[in-house]
Design an enzyme around this catalytic site. Structure first.
Site, PDB file in Angstrom:
ATOM      1  NE  ARG A 349      25.436  20.821  62.423  1.00  0.00           N
ATOM      2  CZ  ARG A 349      25.805  21.032  61.222  1.00  0.00           C
ATOM      3  NH1 ARG A 349      26.499  20.181  60.644  1.00  0.00           N
ATOM      4  NH2 ARG A 349      25.592  22.258  60.650  1.00  0.00           N
ATOM      5  CG  HIS A 372      26.083  27.078  60.529  1.00  0.00           C
ATOM      6  ND1 HIS A 372      26.874  27.367  61.511  1.00  0.00           N
ATOM      7  CD2 HIS A 372      25.377  25.651  60.780  1.00  0.00           C
ATOM      8  CE1 HIS A 372      26.603  26.161  62.484  1.00  0.00           C
ATOM      9  NE2 HIS A 372      25.761  25.201  62.041  1.00  0.00           N
ATOM     10  CE1 TYR A 381      28.826  24.633  67.921  1.00  0.00           C
ATOM     11  CE2 TYR A 381      28.367  25.989  66.043  1.00  0.00           C
ATOM     12  CZ  TYR A 381      28.067  24.857  66.715  1.00  0.00           C
ATOM     13  OH  TYR A 381      27.315  23.848  66.405  1.00  0.00           O
TER      14      TYR A 381
END
Length: 401
Positions: A349, A372, A381
């Site tokens: 993921r 999310h 990220y």
């Protein structure tokens, strides 16, 4: 006697007796002999009990969880597939009588589990996370059973947390405190302890965004190649890994997928996401083709509606996402991928999100794909895009950036 003669020749009885609950089955059969049930009645009782054992094997239930409510749940499940005979409920109640009595701690766990389900509305996978912490806490602090729950005091709780706060990572420490608060709040709510001990459980500091997400570099993204698709298990594992890598599904989301969740005409699947949310996900052509290959020549014949089932009997779905994590770990080991801080299903993921970010996808698009609820979860990220972060860094003294 007719029942004894039947049990001596019955393949059903021999199969159940050789299973994991063989001693209980023998004790149950002895009760059938004592009750002088005719041969057909004995077969029906064993058949119903065998169905119950297969049913709980495919779910999160254990023998200690069996009670009349669980039996009624199973009978409703059985009734959707076949007719329920008048003696089926009595046969299962007779089975409950041969189960070993609960230990004091098991009785506490069972009542705490019922409280979390009925009054707090927690999902089963959330409840499972509490039990190891509570089991260890009671073993060290309250070994006397339910009668000693009222003696737990503030010093006991604080000393326990001080002993174990640094046993694991900060995140696991926070989860330990979360479980303890829930249990101590339950004791006070039920009047089992007069002190509101949940208030004395400290909060463990954990800095947000303090770590980098673990991901597979492009050169190591061949974990799927380690699956031998000539074998039944290889076809299943390849389909599972493809769902993790292409759609970013969580381990539990893969484990709970059912055949009814796939809409082949719309090329979509319905995913049971976190927080009891239901999300529709597109099925890319390569993922769909892999699932079809597994269903046609890899999935064992089974009445279970789970998409992925065990290759060894009983052919039922996985009990939790832990099995998916173990499949992912085995895939990484087969191709020799090392140097990852976290080795499991979630690394696929993270790798998908990292690859999308480097390909130019926006954080909003990535968050939508990964489902999310909070945009802050997706922002982690941005830390893996080192080239973009270099443009934001301040000049180092001496002119070197």
């Amino acid at each position: 006697m007719e029942v004894e003669e039947y049990l001596g020749r019955s393949r059903l009885y021999r199969r159940l007796r050789s299973g994991p609950h063989g001693q209980l089955v023998e004790r149950y059969a002895a009760r059938l002999v004592e009750g002088r049930l005719v041969r057909h009645g004995a077969w029906r009782c064993l058949n119903v009990v065998g169905g119950l054992l297969s049913w709980i094997a495919g779910r999160r239930y254990k023998l200690v969880d069996l009670d009349e409510q669980v039996v009624e749940r199973y009978l409703r499940h059985r009734g959707r597939r076949q007719s329920i005979q008048p003696g089926d409920r009595a046969a299962l109640k007779r089975w409950l009588l041969v189960l070993p009595p609960l230990t004091p701690h098991e009785r506490i766990f069972k009542e705490f589990d019922a409280y979390l389900r009925s009054e707090r509305g927690l999902a089963p996978r959330s409840i499972v996370r509490h039990l190891p912490v509570i089991r260890r806490f009671l073993h060290e602090v309250c070994s006397g059973g339910a009668a000693a729950l009222c003696k737990i005091n503030q010093e006991d709780v604080i000393r326990y947390i001080e002993r174990h706060a640094k046993d694991w990572s900060p995140g696991t420490g926070k989860a330990m405190c979360w479980s303890l608060r829930a249990f101590l709040r339950y004791l006070h709510h039920r009047g089992l302890n007069a002190r509101p001990l949940a208030d004395c459980v400290p909060s463990m500091r954990r800095w947000k965004l303090a770590t980098l997400p673990t991901y597979l570099p492009a050169a190591q993204g061949k974990a799927l190649d380690g699956c031998d698709r000539e074998m039944v298990m290889g076809r299943r594992d390849y389909a599972i890994l493809l769902l993790l890598a292409k759609l970013g599904l969580r381990a539990n989301e893969v484990a709970t997928l059912t055949l009814d969740d796939i809409d082949w005409r719309a090329s979509e699947m319905l995913v049971c996401a976190k927080g009891r949310q239901r999300a529709r996900m597109p099925i890319p052509p390569d993922v769909g083709a892999t699932i079809v290959a597994y269903l046609r020549s890899g999935r064992p014949k089974s009445s279970c509606r789970r998409l992925f089932v065990r290759t060894l009997a009983p052919h039922v779905g996985f009990a939790s996402g832990c099995a998916i994590t173990m499949i992912a770990k085995a895939a990484l080991d087969r191709v020799g991928i090392e140097g990852c801080a976290h080795r499991g299903a979630h690394i696929f993921r993270h790798s998908l999100a990292t690859e999308l970010l480097r390909s130019g996808a926006t954080l909003s698009e990535i968050g939508q794909l990964l489902r999310h609820e909070n945009h802050g979860t997706t922002r982690i990220y941005t830390k893996v895009d080192i080239d973009a972060l270099r443009t934001l860094s301040l000049p180092w003294p001496g002119g070197v950036q």
